[in-house]
Design a protein around this motif. Structure first.
Motif, mmCIF file in Angstrom:
data_model
loop_
_atom_site.group_PDB
_atom_site.id
_atom_site.type_symbol
_atom_site.label_atom_id
_atom_site.label_comp_id
_atom_site.label_asym_id
_atom_site.label_seq_id
_atom_site.Cartn_x
_atom_site.Cartn_y
_atom_site.Cartn_z
ATOM 1 N N THR A 69 0.372 11.714 0.912
ATOM 2 C CA THR A 69 -0.471 11.158 -0.147
ATOM 3 C C THR A 69 -1.759 10.556 0.407
ATOM 4 O O THR A 69 -2.809 10.656 -0.223
ATOM 5 C CB THR A 69 0.313 10.121 -0.962
ATOM 6 N N THR A 70 -1.685 9.916 1.586
ATOM 7 C CA THR A 70 -2.893 9.320 2.167
ATOM 8 C C THR A 70 -3.965 10.382 2.369
ATOM 9 O O THR A 70 -5.148 10.157 2.126
ATOM 10 C CB THR A 70 -2.599 8.685 3.551
ATOM 11 N N ALA A 71 -3.553 11.546 2.820
ATOM 12 C CA ALA A 71 -4.531 12.609 3.064
ATOM 13 C C ALA A 71 -4.897 13.312 1.763
ATOM 14 O O ALA A 71 -6.038 13.735 1.564
ATOM 15 C CB ALA A 71 -3.959 13.614 4.058
ATOM 16 N N LEU A 89 0.733 4.234 -2.758
ATOM 17 C CA LEU A 89 0.592 5.658 -2.428
ATOM 18 C C LEU A 89 1.699 6.483 -3.057
ATOM 19 O O LEU A 89 1.463 7.544 -3.624
ATOM 20 C CB LEU A 89 0.628 5.849 -0.905
ATOM 21 N N PHE A 140 0.829 -1.198 0.000
ATOM 22 C CA PHE A 140 0.000 0.000 0.000
ATOM 23 C C PHE A 140 0.874 1.263 0.000
ATOM 24 O O PHE A 140 0.567 2.249 -0.678
ATOM 25 C CB PHE A 140 -0.939 -0.014 1.208
ATOM 26 N N ALA A 141 1.980 1.209 0.760
ATOM 27 C CA ALA A 141 2.888 2.367 0.784
ATOM 28 C C ALA A 141 3.440 2.616 -0.613
ATOM 29 O O ALA A 141 3.577 3.765 -1.055
ATOM 30 C CB ALA A 141 4.021 2.113 1.765
ATOM 31 N N GLU A 148 4.221 9.068 2.221
ATOM 32 C CA GLU A 148 3.089 8.215 2.566
ATOM 33 C C GLU A 148 1.987 9.020 3.232
ATOM 34 O O GLU A 148 0.826 8.951 2.847
ATOM 35 C CB GLU A 148 3.541 7.139 3.551
ATOM 36 N N ARG A 149 2.391 9.806 4.237
ATOM 37 C CA ARG A 149 1.387 10.529 5.006
ATOM 38 C C ARG A 149 0.710 11.603 4.143
ATOM 39 O O ARG A 149 -0.501 11.731 4.135
ATOM 40 C CB ARG A 149 2.018 11.137 6.250
#
Ligand code: PFF
Length: 457
Positions: free
Chosen positions: A173-175, A18, A14-15, A170-171
């Motif tokens: 892109t997740t948001a 992203l 998943f990382a 990662e952080r």
């Protein structure tokens, strides 16, 4: 040379998705795609673009990631590892140089989006309309402001890259992705309900097939497809080199392609209906200022338009940054892997060189006459356009084609398929993929390149 454990790994599949989506989704989707559709005459461009994505680029995306994961190296090292003693590493080297060229012009547009966060939120864009186009023209003609904004954008991307590829991306892109998608859908709904929107929609969705065989347009569509998927210069290969063998590739590629393509299509669904509802709008002559002229007009029709405008440009800056970080990663990983430099020192060298090249790109949009009218329109017109045309329309497809030939005939498809299916990974149709990589993609790229070269000469 650093060992593979020093290079870092994604924490999970998943990382990787992203990061790859963060690389793919950027200015290419929201600024580049509508601009190219406008230049290319509308729906015919869209159809050719979709053909290129599905038949040519998606199979090459798989190939790039496989090359990276198998070799655990950045592009030059990957070819040296998989085919020792041959000259194939040149393909990787061209990718490294192309990445520096792309970062240079990308940072100028990234700089515009940073400036527009300020302009939109402070209300400087006013009510939009035709004045928004003039505002853009006046802004890009201001040399020092453009160089400064470029510097800020490139500096932010370089600082993030120096911190390591995993940290941050990662952080962010997740948001970013859900927020960006939600705002784009909202803007598309607003745009489609404006008076006169139907005309824009028809332009965007009803193809004039005579244009589908205009080779300049077909070449631009192929280049845009490569650029949008971050393909050909080794960015996906490098990201693939941080992927664990147990993490499958098939689903990741499907997700990245689907997300990237839907965001580009959505951007068109926003720009053209809104654009056509502006009196006197001409998509073809708007050029790189298209979205900067149309969006302020759209924001002005929304209650809380300054808020939406500010939020939109902040999201766009973030999306552009995650792409720029991956662009920098190609030359940075090369310098770290091959020359053994520390990451911060490598970032300094790469970002410094890119900045030098970005200065004429920033000054060629009205500030300096000779850089602004450098070449015929088919070659991109100004300095920025020429760099973009060379990188996107020629360099990326050529290296992409060579990657196909390498995987198809040198390293060979059965080895690639074995890597693809490692650990019982899911992959839809390895045989079909082999056929696309060996025959369809390289032949299609070769004919499109030939056609578009003959058309511009
Ligand atoms: N795919 C990015 C975009 O659409 O904005 C641009 C890009 C990023 C191209 C990374 C190439 C690359 F290696």
């Amino acid at each position: 040379m650093t060992t593979s454990t020093d290079r870092g790994m994604w924490g999970s599949r998943f990382a990787f998705v992203l990061a790859a989506a963060g690389s793919a989704v950027g200015l290419g989707n929201i600024w580049g795609f509508p601009t190219q559709v406008g230049r290319g005459g509308g729906a015919a461009f869209v159809i050719v673009y979709l053909f290129c994505i599905v038949m040519i680029c998606a199979p090459i995306l798989v190939a790039e990631i496989v090359l990276g994961r198998r070799s655990r190296q950045s592009p030059v090292g990957a070819f040296k590892f998989l085919s020792p003693g041959t000259r194939w590493w040149w393909v990787g080297a061209v990718g490294v140089v192309t990445s520096v060229g792309i970062v240079a012009f990308y940072s100028v547009i990234g700089g515009w989006t940073i400036a527009y966060v300020w302009f939109a939120a402070s209300g400087a864009l006013g009510g939009g309309g035709e004045a928004a186009g003039d505002f853009f023209t006046r802004f890009t003609a201001n040399g020092w402001q453009n160089v400064l904004c470029t510097f800020i954008f490139l500096g932010m991307a370089a600082a993030a890259n120096a911190g390591g590829v995993r940290a941050g991306i990662e952080r962010v892109t997740t948001a970013l992705m859900p927020a960006l998608l939600a705002l784009l859908v909202l803007l598309a709904v607003r745009s489609l309900t404006l008076p006169g929107a139907a005309e824009g929609l028809a332009y965007y969705m009803r193809p004039d097939f005579s244009q589908a065989f205009n080779m300049t347009i077909v070449g631009a569509a192929l280049g845009q497809a490569f650029f949008s998927l971050s393909l050909g210069n080794g960015a996906m290969l490098t990201y693939g080199s941080y992927l664990r063998r147990s993490d499958g590739i098939g689903r990741s590629v499907l997700m990245v392609v689907a997300l990237d393509t839907s965001i580009a299509l959505l951007a068109g669904l926003i720009i053209f209906p809104a654009g056509f509802s502006i009196v006197g709008f001409d998509p073809a002559s708007s050029g790189p200022g298209l979205i900067f002229a149309v969006l302020p007009q759209l924001f002005a029709t929304l209650a809380g338009g300054t808020l939406f405008g500010g939020a939109f440009f902040i999201l766009l800056v973030m999306a552009a940054l995650t792409s720029a970080i991956s662009l920098l990663e190609v030359p940075v990983a090369h310098v770290v892997d091959r020359w053994g430099w520390s990451r911060p020192k490598a970032v300094g060298l790469v970002a410094g060189s890119a900045f030098l090249l970005s200065i004429p790109c920033a000054l060629g949009n009205g500030a300096v006459e000779s850089l602004s009218n450098l070449a015929p329109a088919a070659w991109g017109g100004n300095f920025l356009g020429v760099v973009a045309t060379i990188c996107n329309n020629f360099s990326l497809p050529i290296t992409g084609m060579l990657m196909c030939i390498f995987v198809g005939y040198v390293w060979r498809v059965d080895r690639a398929v074995e890597e693809l299916l490692a650990d019982n990974a899911w992959f839809p149709n390895p045989k079909l993929w082999g056929l696309l990589v060996r025959y369809v993609s390289p032949l299609a790229i070769a004919s499109i390149l030939l056609g578009s070269i003959m058309a511009v000469l």
